[in-house]
Design a protein around this motif. Structure first.
Motif, PDB file in Angstrom:
ATOM      1  N   ARG A 284       0.801  -1.225   0.000  1.00  0.00           N
ATOM      2  CA  ARG A 284       0.000   0.000   0.000  1.00  0.00           C
ATOM      3  C   ARG A 284       0.835   1.278   0.000  1.00  0.00           C
ATOM      4  O   ARG A 284       0.332   2.363  -0.275  1.00  0.00           O
ATOM      5  N   ARG A 285       2.131   1.157   0.317  1.00  0.00           N
ATOM      6  CA  ARG A 285       2.984   2.344   0.381  1.00  0.00           C
ATOM      7  C   ARG A 285       4.434   1.920   0.225  1.00  0.00           C
ATOM      8  O   ARG A 285       4.765   0.741   0.346  1.00  0.00           O
ATOM      9  N   LYS A 286       5.299   2.887  -0.001  1.00  0.00           N
ATOM     10  CA  LYS A 286       6.707   2.584  -0.231  1.00  0.00           C
ATOM     11  C   LYS A 286       7.568   3.705   0.346  1.00  0.00           C
ATOM     12  O   LYS A 286       7.230   4.887   0.220  1.00  0.00           O
ATOM     13  N   ARG A 287       8.670   3.300   0.989  1.00  0.00           N
ATOM     14  CA  ARG A 287       9.619   4.303   1.504  1.00  0.00           C
ATOM     15  C   ARG A 287      10.468   4.830   0.360  1.00  0.00           C
ATOM     16  O   ARG A 287      11.033   4.060  -0.419  1.00  0.00           O
ATOM     17  N   VAL A 288      10.563   6.149   0.265  1.00  0.00           N
ATOM     18  CA  VAL A 288      11.354   6.789  -0.788  1.00  0.00           C
ATOM     19  C   VAL A 288      12.212   7.896  -0.187  1.00  0.00           C
ATOM     20  O   VAL A 288      11.960   8.380   0.921  1.00  0.00           O
ATOM     21  N   GLY A 289      13.213   8.301  -0.948  1.00  0.00           N
ATOM     22  CA  GLY A 289      14.005   9.469  -0.597  1.00  0.00           C
ATOM     23  C   GLY A 289      13.495  10.687  -1.326  1.00  0.00           C
ATOM     24  O   GLY A 289      12.973  10.587  -2.445  1.00  0.00           O
ATOM     25  N   VAL A 312      -0.727  12.039  -0.799  1.00  0.00           N
ATOM     26  CA  VAL A 312      -0.091  10.803  -1.272  1.00  0.00           C
ATOM     27  C   VAL A 312       0.902  10.209  -0.275  1.00  0.00           C
ATOM     28  O   VAL A 312       1.452   9.140  -0.528  1.00  0.00           O
ATOM     29  N   GLY A 313       1.129  10.868   0.864  1.00  0.00           N
ATOM     30  CA  GLY A 313       2.077  10.291   1.809  1.00  0.00           C
ATOM     31  C   GLY A 313       2.473  11.243   2.913  1.00  0.00           C
ATOM     32  O   GLY A 313       1.877  12.312   3.084  1.00  0.00           O
ATOM     33  N   GLU A 314       3.508  10.838   3.653  1.00  0.00           N
ATOM     34  CA  GLU A 314       3.956  11.614   4.813  1.00  0.00           C
ATOM     35  C   GLU A 314       5.451  11.411   5.036  1.00  0.00           C
ATOM     36  O   GLU A 314       5.981  10.307   4.862  1.00  0.00           O
ATOM     37  N   VAL A 315       6.118  12.477   5.424  1.00  0.00           N
ATOM     38  CA  VAL A 315       7.556  12.440   5.732  1.00  0.00           C
ATOM     39  C   VAL A 315       7.762  11.764   7.089  1.00  0.00           C
ATOM     40  O   VAL A 315       7.033  12.036   8.048  1.00  0.00           O
ATOM     41  N   MET A 330      13.065  11.253   4.157  1.00  0.00           N
ATOM     42  CA  MET A 330      12.511   9.954   3.813  1.00  0.00           C
ATOM     43  C   MET A 330      11.027  10.025   4.079  1.00  0.00           C
ATOM     44  O   MET A 330      10.586  10.707   5.008  1.00  0.00           O
ATOM     45  N   ALA A 331      10.249   9.313   3.256  1.00  0.00           N
ATOM     46  CA  ALA A 331       8.797   9.388   3.376  1.00  0.00           C
ATOM     47  C   ALA A 331       8.175   8.094   2.887  1.00  0.00           C
ATOM     48  O   ALA A 331       8.794   7.325   2.148  1.00  0.00           O
ATOM     49  N   TYR A 332       6.941   7.861   3.315  1.00  0.00           N
ATOM     50  CA  TYR A 332       6.129   6.787   2.765  1.00  0.00           C
ATOM     51  C   TYR A 332       5.093   7.414   1.846  1.00  0.00           C
ATOM     52  O   TYR A 332       4.384   8.349   2.241  1.00  0.00           O
ATOM     53  N   VAL A 333       5.046   6.899   0.613  1.00  0.00           N
ATOM     54  CA  VAL A 333       4.114   7.441  -0.372  1.00  0.00           C
ATOM     55  C   VAL A 333       3.391   6.295  -1.065  1.00  0.00           C
ATOM     56  O   VAL A 333       3.813   5.132  -1.011  1.00  0.00           O
ATOM     57  N   LYS A 334       2.314   6.619  -1.738  1.00  0.00           N
ATOM     58  CA  LYS A 334       1.597   5.625  -2.525  1.00  0.00           C
ATOM     59  C   LYS A 334       2.515   5.124  -3.638  1.00  0.00           C
ATOM     60  O   LYS A 334       3.272   5.908  -4.230  1.00  0.00           O
ATOM     61  N   PRO A 335       2.462   3.825  -3.942  1.00  0.00           N
ATOM     62  CA  PRO A 335       3.381   3.268  -4.954  1.00  0.00           C
ATOM     63  C   PRO A 335       3.337   3.981  -6.293  1.00  0.00           C
ATOM     64  O   PRO A 335       4.355   4.074  -6.987  1.00  0.00           O
ATOM     65  N   GLU A 336       2.177   4.501  -6.669  1.00  0.00           N
ATOM     66  CA  GLU A 336       2.058   5.110  -7.993  1.00  0.00           C
ATOM     67  C   GLU A 336       2.825   6.425  -8.122  1.00  0.00           C
ATOM     68  O   GLU A 336       3.035   6.929  -9.241  1.00  0.00           O
TER      69      GLU A 336
END
Length: 369
Positions: A284-289, A312-315, A330-336
């Protein structure tokens, strides 16, 4: 702060002018007179000394500690060679991460280093999960981290043999009457060593390190900005019991032997969920930089929006990266919206600041491989 625990280096921190703050139940230095930014830069350019004695140090012995530990973590513990060290994750039945840790194979035991805030729960988990035939011993040892490009030349004066270790190797060394457990690892993205020493010998060792021209004392503030630039997770912020290794972009921490088709497939808590997410690529979500523009930092908790103003997400971690020269997070956001170079917008006190999805680490890792 009288109810806070103290590390064996507490008096030395005060002597050095450390600004002490509560952290994970301990009184810890957040910075020294040099200041957070200069401490960060000194570690990247020379060598910093960190007190990480608040971490939990545990020794597991018994007939088959590696096999037993694999019932609690998703790592390939059996495959750690003697003198090797590996990153591992305790998981729960929902696939969430209970803690992250380092596990070293000392030959006659597993040496496990866990996070300070989780160590009581981790020890209880191991004592129940590993069975009565295995002993889980909580160690009365200090832990120092020597980090930076000049760490090896400093270590060579103290323990030349430790400089023969490569990244994620571990050894036991006798130095000036003290037994040091030294791993070539750290939390900064730089070359360096983590040194476990008997509590009563910690101050002597710390003073020796600090007497070297290259070394400066470094507090929690710079430790946080260094690990963020290195793209390394902080438990309770970037990973927690509601986050799976797949969502956290930590698939590499799931050992190949534990994956579908592996020699010891599954067998750890939440394996069905984690392995399904890996195979189906459904989460449902992915960690990104994220890298921002300007200089305004984007802090933990800031909401993220796409160009159409959809949330779409949160830091989960964020600051100005002194070595990057820009805000990093770093944040979790929707995969799309997790694709590289996607522009997202962080809500900072009502202003929408653009941030670009970026590769991690934000600075090149300088591990001695």
């Amino acid at each position: 702060m009288s109810d806070l625990k103290q590390t064996p280096l507490h008096a030395l921190h005060q002597e050095l002018g450390g600004k002490m703050v509560p952290f994970a139940g301990y009184s810890m230095p957040v910075q020294f007179p040099l200041g957070v930014k200069k401490e960060h830069e000194h570690t990247r350019q020379a060598c910093g000394l960190f007190d990480v004695s608040h971490m939990g140090q545990v020794r597991v012995t018994g007939p088959s500690p590696a096999q037993a530990m694999e019932t609690l973590v998703c790592a390939d513990v059996v495959g750690i060679p003697e003198g090797g060290q590996r990153y591992a994750l305790f998981t729960n039945s929902e696939g969430g991460i209970l803690d992250d840790m380092m596990i070293a194979n000392q030959g006659d035991a597993l040496y496990v280093v866990v996070n300070a805030a989780c160590k009581d729960a981790d020890v209880a988990l191991m004592r129940v999960g590993l069975g009565t035939e295995h002993e889980v011993e909580v160690l009365d040892r200090a832990l120092l981290a020597l980090q930076g490009p000049q760490a090896c030349q400093v270590m060579a004066r103290l323990c030349p043999a430790a400089c023969e270790l490569s990244f994620m190797q571990h050894g036991r060394f006798e130095v000036d009457g003290d037994t040091l457990w030294i791993s070539r690892s750290g939390y900064t993205g730089e070359d360096g060593f983590e040194v476990s020493v008997a509590a009563e010998a910690a101050e002597k060792l710390a003073r020796w390190f600090l007497a070297q021209a290259e070394v400066a004392p470094i507090g929690l503030g710079a430790r946080d900005s260094l690990r963020l630039e290195a793209g390394l997770c902080l438990y309770g912020h970037d990973i927690d019991a509601t986050t799976t290794p797949v969502e956290a972009s930590l698939i590499w921490a799931v050992g190949k032997a534990r994956r579908i088709g592996g020699e010891r497939e599954a067998g750890f808590p939440g394996a069905d969920i984690i392995l399904h997410q890996m195979q189906a690529k459904e989460h449902r979500r992915k960690r990104v930089g994220l890298v921002g523009e300007g200089r305004a930092p984007v802090r933990e908790g800031c909401a993220l929006y796409d160009a159409d103003d959809n949330a779409v997400g949160e830091v989960t971690s964020g600051s100005f990266g002194p070595s990057v020269g820009a805000p990093v997070a770093m944040a979790y956001v929707k995969p799309e919206v997790a694709q590289l170079e996607t522009t997202l917008y962080a809500d900072v006190r009502g202003k929408r600041l653009p941030m670009r999805v970026s590769r991690m680490p934000f600075v090149k890792a300088n591990y001695q491989r």
